[in-house]
Design a protein around this motif. Sequence first.
Motif, PDB file in Angstrom:
ATOM      1  N   LEU A 131      37.566  22.012   1.033  1.00 48.71           N
ATOM      2  CA  LEU A 131      37.650  20.805   0.299  1.00 48.71           C
ATOM      3  C   LEU A 131      39.246  20.049   0.551  1.00 48.71           C
ATOM      4  CD1 LEU A 131      35.780  20.713  -2.779  1.00 48.71           C
ATOM      5  CD2 LEU A 131      35.113  19.579  -0.948  1.00 48.71           C
ATOM      6  N   MET A 132      40.227  20.978   0.406  1.00 43.51           N
ATOM      7  CA  MET A 132      41.628  20.727   0.533  1.00 43.51           C
ATOM      8  C   MET A 132      42.040  20.300   1.889  1.00 43.51           C
ATOM      9  SD  MET A 132      43.348  23.574  -1.561  1.00 43.51           S
ATOM     10  CE  MET A 132      44.905  23.413  -0.762  1.00 43.51           C
ATOM     11  N   ILE A 133      41.345  21.077   2.818  1.00 46.26           N
ATOM     12  CA  ILE A 133      41.510  20.760   4.301  1.00 46.26           C
ATOM     13  C   ILE A 133      40.787  19.414   4.737  1.00 46.26           C
ATOM     14  CG2 ILE A 133      40.535  21.234   6.877  1.00 46.26           C
ATOM     15  CD1 ILE A 133      41.221  24.267   6.018  1.00 46.26           C
ATOM     16  N   ARG A 134      39.614  19.224   4.222  1.00 50.61           N
ATOM     17  CA  ARG A 134      38.811  17.764   4.607  1.00 50.61           C
ATOM     18  C   ARG A 134      39.567  16.780   3.767  1.00 50.61           C
ATOM     19  NH1 ARG A 134      34.017  16.520   0.842  1.00 50.61           N
ATOM     20  NH2 ARG A 134      36.002  15.656  -0.555  1.00 50.61           N
ATOM     21  N   ASP A 135      40.290  17.075   2.556  1.00 51.47           N
ATOM     22  CA  ASP A 135      40.947  15.752   2.068  1.00 51.47           C
ATOM     23  C   ASP A 135      42.339  15.826   2.918  1.00 51.47           C
ATOM     24  OD1 ASP A 135      39.340  15.489   0.071  1.00 51.47           O
ATOM     25  OD2 ASP A 135      40.409  16.703  -1.477  1.00 51.47           O
ATOM     26  N   ALA A 136      43.066  16.563   3.403  1.00 54.53           N
ATOM     27  CA  ALA A 136      44.198  16.400   4.030  1.00 54.53           C
ATOM     28  C   ALA A 136      44.009  15.676   5.497  1.00 54.53           C
ATOM     29  CB  ALA A 136      44.887  17.887   4.479  1.00 54.53           C
ATOM     30  N   VAL A 137      42.715  15.973   6.165  1.00 57.64           N
ATOM     31  CA  VAL A 137      42.201  15.378   7.385  1.00 57.64           C
ATOM     32  C   VAL A 137      41.942  13.865   7.116  1.00 57.64           C
ATOM     33  CG1 VAL A 137      40.615  15.372   9.188  1.00 57.64           C
ATOM     34  CG2 VAL A 137      41.623  17.614   8.604  1.00 57.64           C
ATOM     35  N   VAL A 138      41.140  13.551   6.073  1.00 60.91           N
ATOM     36  CA  VAL A 138      41.059  12.154   5.708  1.00 60.91           C
ATOM     37  C   VAL A 138      42.225  11.365   5.482  1.00 60.91           C
ATOM     38  CG1 VAL A 138      39.955  10.952   3.831  1.00 60.91           C
ATOM     39  CG2 VAL A 138      38.640  12.693   4.711  1.00 60.91           C
ATOM     40  N   ASN A 139      43.007  12.027   4.816  1.00 58.23           N
ATOM     41  CA  ASN A 139      44.441  11.174   4.423  1.00 58.23           C
ATOM     42  C   ASN A 139      45.078  11.143   5.518  1.00 58.23           C
ATOM     43  OD1 ASN A 139      43.947  11.125   1.792  1.00 58.23           O
ATOM     44  ND2 ASN A 139      44.977  13.223   1.152  1.00 58.23           N
ATOM     45  N   LEU A 140      44.906  12.053   6.520  1.00 57.54           N
ATOM     46  CA  LEU A 140      45.741  11.719   7.828  1.00 57.54           C
ATOM     47  C   LEU A 140      45.043  10.792   8.730  1.00 57.54           C
ATOM     48  CD1 LEU A 140      47.906  13.053   9.868  1.00 57.54           C
ATOM     49  CD2 LEU A 140      46.035  14.231  10.913  1.00 57.54           C
ATOM     50  N   PHE A 141      43.942  10.658   8.740  1.00 57.79           N
ATOM     51  CA  PHE A 141      43.225   9.465   9.393  1.00 57.79           C
ATOM     52  C   PHE A 141      43.422   8.344   8.862  1.00 57.79           C
ATOM     53  CE2 PHE A 141      40.133  12.791  11.391  1.00 57.79           C
ATOM     54  CZ  PHE A 141      40.779  12.725  12.606  1.00 57.79           C
ATOM     55  N   ASN A 142      43.606   8.237   7.377  1.00 55.56           N
ATOM     56  CA  ASN A 142      43.823   7.179   6.672  1.00 55.56           C
ATOM     57  C   ASN A 142      45.123   6.483   6.997  1.00 55.56           C
ATOM     58  OD1 ASN A 142      41.578   6.754   5.557  1.00 55.56           O
ATOM     59  ND2 ASN A 142      42.103   8.072   3.470  1.00 55.56           N
ATOM     60  N   ILE A 143      46.251   7.123   7.280  1.00 59.05           N
ATOM     61  CA  ILE A 143      47.452   6.591   7.727  1.00 59.05           C
ATOM     62  C   ILE A 143      47.431   6.141   9.043  1.00 59.05           C
ATOM     63  CG2 ILE A 143      48.649   7.984   5.999  1.00 59.05           C
ATOM     64  CD1 ILE A 143      49.719   9.923   8.236  1.00 59.05           C
ATOM     65  N   ILE A 144      46.636   6.581  10.041  1.00 60.95           N
ATOM     66  CA  ILE A 144      46.711   6.251  11.436  1.00 60.95           C
ATOM     67  C   ILE A 144      46.058   4.607  11.552  1.00 60.95           C
ATOM     68  CG2 ILE A 144      45.631   6.487  13.683  1.00 60.95           C
ATOM     69  CD1 ILE A 144      45.528   9.380  13.042  1.00 60.95           C
ATOM     70  N   PRO A 145      46.977   3.745  11.779  1.00 59.76           N
ATOM     71  CA  PRO A 145      46.635   2.322  12.026  1.00 59.76           C
ATOM     72  C   PRO A 145      45.526   2.303  13.075  1.00 59.76           C
ATOM     73  CG  PRO A 145      48.823   2.733  12.805  1.00 59.76           C
ATOM     74  CD  PRO A 145      48.451   4.051  12.307  1.00 59.76           C
ATOM     75  N   ASP A 146      45.133   1.011  13.145  1.00 59.54           N
ATOM     76  CA  ASP A 146      44.055   0.724  14.067  1.00 59.54           C
ATOM     77  C   ASP A 146      44.417   0.482  15.359  1.00 59.54           C
ATOM     78  OD1 ASP A 146      42.136   0.787  12.032  1.00 59.54           O
ATOM     79  OD2 ASP A 146      42.116  -1.313  11.335  1.00 59.54           O
ATOM     80  N   GLN A 147      45.889   0.052  15.419  1.00 57.79           N
ATOM     81  CA  GLN A 147      46.258  -0.279  16.776  1.00 57.79           C
ATOM     82  C   GLN A 147      46.705   0.948  17.636  1.00 57.79           C
ATOM     83  OE1 GLN A 147      47.773  -1.380  13.966  1.00 57.79           O
ATOM     84  NE2 GLN A 147      48.036  -3.472  13.805  1.00 57.79           N
ATOM     85  N   ILE A 148      46.670   2.065  17.093  1.00 60.34           N
ATOM     86  CA  ILE A 148      47.005   3.419  17.713  1.00 60.34           C
ATOM     87  C   ILE A 148      45.762   4.142  17.998  1.00 60.34           C
ATOM     88  CG2 ILE A 148      48.343   5.372  17.590  1.00 60.34           C
ATOM     89  CD1 ILE A 148      50.211   3.949  15.982  1.00 60.34           C
ATOM     90  N   THR A 149      45.497   4.747  18.993  1.00 62.49           N
ATOM     91  CA  THR A 149      44.216   5.304  19.257  1.00 62.49           C
ATOM     92  C   THR A 149      44.669   6.865  19.504  1.00 62.49           C
ATOM     93  OG1 THR A 149      43.358   3.284  20.673  1.00 62.49           O
ATOM     94  CG2 THR A 149      42.445   5.435  21.090  1.00 62.49           C
ATOM     95  N   ILE A 150      43.881   7.478  18.834  1.00 60.41           N
ATOM     96  CA  ILE A 150      44.303   8.999  18.922  1.00 60.41           C
ATOM     97  C   ILE A 150      43.104   9.799  19.921  1.00 60.41           C
ATOM     98  CG2 ILE A 150      44.267  11.143  17.570  1.00 60.41           C
ATOM     99  CD1 ILE A 150      46.720   9.054  17.068  1.00 60.41           C
TER     100      ILE A 150
END
Length: 180
Positions: free
Chosen positions: A89-108
């Motif tokens: 759950l901690m890993i999932r939350d960390a990954v979700v938080n990471l994806f939330n800070i990536i703006p729409d203009q940037i493609t990963i």
Amino acid sequence: MNLSFIASKPKYIFAKITKIWFFYIILSLVILFGFMSLLKYQIFLSKARVNDYQEKQAFYHTQIGKIDAYEERILLESELAKDRAVHNLMIRDAVVNLFNIIPDQITISYIEIGNDSLSMKGSTPSKEVFNFLLQDPLKAIFGKSSVTFFALSSGWYNFVSLSKSKTSIIESPKPKETQR
């Protein structure tokens, strides 16, 4: 020659009443020995049952010990599973938080998350967009973040971002022995 007026009667060593007493005495002794042998046989059977029950008791004690050890192992494994679920759950939350800070203009296109590092590859429309929208939040989270840009013919930039932290981003579950 007959000197007596009474006919002679046969005389026995033991009188009739004495013979009856002997018969009853012998009968009572036979009955007593019969009861005594019956009691000895019952005592023998009781001892055999006691030995059988002691063997069963020893067997059950070993089985109880095995079940207790199995129960302890199951409890340990369930605690480990709970710890891993929390870790996931901690890993999932960390990954979700990471994806939330990536703006729409940037493609990963590539992300690698380690315990104390983050590596990302992707494309961005400009260096300033990346620096203001993603680099600053990454520096705030990790403390140290570096990025390398590669220009594309379309005017966009490919980037490789490496972020490192002094502490672990995601705490891995520790065995109970090391926590004590």
